[in-house]
Design a protein around this motif. Structure first.
Motif, PDB file in Angstrom:
ATOM      1  N   CYS A 227      32.464  48.964  37.895  1.00 48.00           N
ATOM      2  CA  CYS A 227      33.851  48.698  37.508  1.00 48.00           C
ATOM      3  C   CYS A 227      34.655  50.001  37.553  1.00 48.00           C
ATOM      4  O   CYS A 227      34.100  51.089  37.532  1.00 48.00           O
TER       5      CYS A 227
ATOM      6  N   TRP B 210      33.663  54.778  36.923  1.00 44.28           N
ATOM      7  CA  TRP B 210      33.260  55.380  38.188  1.00 44.28           C
ATOM      8  C   TRP B 210      32.709  56.766  37.933  1.00 44.28           C
ATOM      9  O   TRP B 210      33.090  57.428  36.988  1.00 44.28           O
TER      10      TRP B 210
ATOM     11  N   SER C 118      33.003  40.005  40.141  1.00 42.52           N
ATOM     12  CA  SER C 118      33.981  41.031  40.498  1.00 42.52           C
ATOM     13  C   SER C 118      34.397  40.908  41.968  1.00 42.52           C
ATOM     14  O   SER C 118      34.786  39.812  42.366  1.00 42.52           O
TER      15      SER C 118
ATOM     16  N   PHE D 221      41.123  49.754  48.212  1.00 40.91           N
ATOM     17  CA  PHE D 221      40.089  49.143  49.074  1.00 40.91           C
ATOM     18  C   PHE D 221      40.751  48.547  50.306  1.00 40.91           C
ATOM     19  O   PHE D 221      40.833  47.323  50.451  1.00 40.91           O
TER      20      PHE D 221
HETATM   21  C1  GTR Z   1      37.118  47.528  40.900  1.00 39.00           C
HETATM   22  C2  GTR Z   1      38.190  46.719  41.602  1.00 39.00           C
HETATM   23  C3  GTR Z   1      38.174  45.303  41.112  1.00 39.00           C
HETATM   24  C4  GTR Z   1      36.774  44.721  41.103  1.00 39.00           C
HETATM   25  C5  GTR Z   1      35.677  45.716  40.711  1.00 39.00           C
HETATM   26  C6  GTR Z   1      34.310  45.327  41.158  1.00 39.00           C
HETATM   27  O1  GTR Z   1      37.156  48.841  41.306  1.00 39.00           O
HETATM   28  O2  GTR Z   1      39.451  47.303  41.296  1.00 39.00           O
HETATM   29  O3  GTR Z   1      39.025  44.499  41.917  1.00 39.00           O
HETATM   30  O4  GTR Z   1      36.515  44.194  42.347  1.00 39.00           O
HETATM   31  O5  GTR Z   1      35.874  46.978  41.283  1.00 39.00           O
HETATM   32  O6  GTR Z   1      34.156  44.742  42.213  1.00 39.00           O
HETATM   33  O7  GTR Z   1      33.391  45.707  40.462  1.00 39.00           O
END
Ligand code: GTR
Length: 442
Positions: free
Chosen positions: A7, A11, A281, A328
């Motif tokens: 998430c 990061w 996600s 992305f």
């Molecule tokens: C985040 C992204 C979300 C979601 C997430 C994931 O960085 O902003 O849309 O997709 O990653 O896939 O874990």
């Protein structure tokens, strides 16, 4: 055990630096002023959600009302699918494939001794070194016939579901999450079992279900390399300028799920007519798109899918269309980018993505701390798909009232918001199993 985190909020430092650099580069190339853009902090205030009008899934492209199930099934559904291909995800890939499989391993003592487990490599061409994906297939040891199953993509490799040295470590590129046992974007022994907390395999098979999973990076490695890697190598498309509606990585991942379902049609242990496609996600965005585009999936589950998944884009709450396409750029089609900060011009919204799965059962799940994914927007996405479910004779969410946490709503569609953060938990799986008992049992 360090849980792999996919998430935004956790990061690694490197990811953040790379991300900010990419953002500045994207901003520069987009000709937008960095200060203005970066000042667009995510909105988490309901009072600041812009007024919006959702496009009506039951008014067709010519402005005519859709009043019968037949008009939906024979006409309107195809219109909406085409709109999502043109403006959001891009065309469904049409890669030329010659699917063939190789059984790499088969054991009867997996998941603590309760599961039969197979590793099945699916090749897309005649070349054993060409594009391919490994299906990791769990089924109940004591099954007396074909079982319903969950089909899903995972973030870090099949070998991360359980710390079993017999599992093949994916040879594909993986995102380097710091100390998650990965070096040079290749997995190592240290990553075995790293995502096990998300996969209660023993519970799933003991409930009588199969679990089939694929590492999504084997289909299309999740980084923006100009669509050359993974299954993109199968594309006959010229190296010229990419079309605005050319499929993004979410379309490729959804395509891979459909090819896995192709393979399961001939499986002796799994009932391909009772397969729920599940994703978390970005892979929840993918499961919704796969379920929308491929009516063979018997059930669709979106876990914390957020922006571009179940959440309404027009709300611009948490992650937005502009932000996700900057972070992305390879996930959606190029046409999607024009709707960043301009969501009202989108000819669809994501209640219509969910409606494309009707009349099949759909489960949308949120997490209370996952504001980035806009839980209320995910709930409203499912709620506003209701008129289509009703037209097709099914019972949708009856109330627009946002439910209490940990109080699942289940009928022909289902929703819950649980306490906790962006993740897949045992609570989530318990609700999915209950929903599958309701809809996938013979
Ligand atoms: C985040 C992204 C979300 C979601 C997430 C994931 O960085 O902003 O849309 O997709 O990653 O896939 O874990």
């Amino acid at each position: 055990m360090k849980r792999n985190c996919d998430c935004l909020s956790r990061w690694s430092f490197a990811d953040v630096i790379l991300s900010v650099a990419a953002l500045f580069l994207a901003v520069g190339s987009a000709g937008l002023s960095t200060p203005g853009l970066l000042a667009q902090e995510a909105n988490y205030d309901e009072d600041k959600v812009p007024a919006y009008t959702l496009p009506d899934p039951l008014i067709d492209n010519a402005g005519k009302p859709v009043t019968t199930a037949d008009q939906w099934t024979r006409h309107r559904r195809a219109e909406i699918l085409a709109l999502f291909e043109e403006h959001v995800f891009g065309r469904q890939p049409e890669f030329p494939v010659q699917l063939r499989t190789r059984l790499r391993s088969e054991v009867d003592d997996a998941a603590g001794g309760v599961a039969h487990r197979r590793e099945l490599t699916v090749y897309f061409t005649e070349d054993d070194d060409g594009p391919q994906m490994d299906l990791l297939i769990y089924t109940p040891k004591n099954a007396t016939g074909k079982v319903p199953a969950f089909l899903t993509l995972n973030f870090q490799g099949n070998h991360t579901l359980e710390a079993d040295p017999r599992l093949r470590i994916t040879p594909a590129w993986v995102r380097n999450n710091g100390d998650f046992g990965i070096s040079e974007n290749r997995s190592t022994e240290a990553s075995r079992g790293g995502t096990a907390s998300r996969w209660p395999v023993a519970r799933i098979v003991e409930a009588g279900y199969g679990l089939v999973t694929i590492y999504y990076g084997e289909i299309d490695p999740d980084f923006d390399d100009g669509f050359r890697n993974g299954v993109n190598a199968l594309s006959a498309e010229s190296d010229g300028e990419r079309a605005g509606n050319a499929g993004g990585s979410i379309s490729n991942w959804a395509w891979g799920l459909s090819r896995a379902l192709d393979v399961l049609q001939d499986d002796a242990q799994i009932d391909a007519e009772r397969v729920a496609v599940f994703g978390h996600s970005r892979l929840g965005k993918t499961s919704l798109w796969a379920g929308a585009a491929d009516p063979r999936f018997a059930m669709v589950i979106s876990n914390n899918s957020g922006c571009g998944g179940a959440a309404l884009s027009r709300r611009a709450f948490g992650e937005t269309v502009a932000r996700i396409n900057r972070s992305f750029p390879h996930w959606f089609c190029i046409n999607h980018r024009q709707y960043g900060g301009n969501e009202s011009e989108l000819p669809v919204d994501h209640h219509m993505l969910i409606a494309l799965c009707a009349p099949r059962p759909v489960y949308v799940a949120s997490a209370e701390e996952d504001r980035w994914a806009d839980p209320r927007g995910e709930f409203l996405g499912l709620y506003h798909a209701g008129p289509v479910y009703r037209l097709l004779g099914r019972t949708p969410l009856e109330s627009a009232e946002f439910p209490e946490v940990n109080q699942p709503l289940q009928s022909d569609v289902a929703y819950h918001i649980r306490t906790g953060r962006h993740d897949v938990t045992d609570f989530d799986w318990e609700q999915y199993l209950r929903f599958a008992d309701r809809h996938l049992r013979r």
